[in-house]
Design a protein around this motif. Sequence first.
Motif, PDB file in Angstrom:
ATOM      1  N   GLU A  26       8.696   3.487  11.459  1.00  0.00           N
ATOM      2  CA  GLU A  26       8.175   2.417  10.617  1.00  0.00           C
ATOM      3  C   GLU A  26       6.773   1.988  11.010  1.00  0.00           C
ATOM      4  O   GLU A  26       6.399   0.821  10.907  1.00  0.00           O
ATOM      5  CB  GLU A  26       9.147   1.238  10.578  1.00  0.00           C
ATOM      6  N   LYS A  27       5.975   2.950  11.460  1.00  0.00           N
ATOM      7  CA  LYS A  27       4.561   2.703  11.769  1.00  0.00           C
ATOM      8  C   LYS A  27       3.716   2.757  10.506  1.00  0.00           C
ATOM      9  O   LYS A  27       2.624   2.202  10.468  1.00  0.00           O
ATOM     10  CB  LYS A  27       4.037   3.742  12.773  1.00  0.00           C
ATOM     11  N   VAL A  28       4.208   3.488   9.490  1.00  0.00           N
ATOM     12  CA  VAL A  28       3.556   3.566   8.184  1.00  0.00           C
ATOM     13  C   VAL A  28       4.611   3.292   7.113  1.00  0.00           C
ATOM     14  O   VAL A  28       5.799   3.502   7.338  1.00  0.00           O
ATOM     15  CB  VAL A  28       2.886   4.939   7.936  1.00  0.00           C
ATOM     16  N   GLU A  29       4.167   2.813   5.965  1.00  0.00           N
ATOM     17  CA  GLU A  29       5.084   2.518   4.867  1.00  0.00           C
ATOM     18  C   GLU A  29       5.402   3.810   4.118  1.00  0.00           C
ATOM     19  O   GLU A  29       4.495   4.523   3.685  1.00  0.00           O
ATOM     20  CB  GLU A  29       4.428   1.516   3.923  1.00  0.00           C
ATOM     21  N   CYS A  30       6.684   4.122   3.989  1.00  0.00           N
ATOM     22  CA  CYS A  30       7.124   5.369   3.361  1.00  0.00           C
ATOM     23  C   CYS A  30       8.228   5.113   2.357  1.00  0.00           C
ATOM     24  O   CYS A  30       8.836   4.055   2.340  1.00  0.00           O
ATOM     25  CB  CYS A  30       7.647   6.342   4.422  1.00  0.00           C
TER      26      CYS A  30
END
Length: 79
Positions: free
Chosen positions: A44-48
């Motif tokens: 959850e380091k980037v929105e996916c």
Amino acid sequence: MDSELKTLDQFSGSLMDKKYVTLDVGSDISGYTKDYLERLCRLEKVECGEWTRGSKKQLVVEINSLLRETHTLLISNEG
């Protein structure tokens, strides 16, 4: 990750005009491998999210969160 299946247009048309790209495109932009981008998604380091095209599911990443995270990684490695 978002468990709800959406089209790429539905992702990109969400609030704040977020734009999503496939991991192939995200990999080209960031220089990181698709496997590493998948890891950033799991952490959850980037929105996916998942994009369904026909019967094929693809992971997509929000471009601004990708750029913010990869920029942060580059800066932390320079110091």
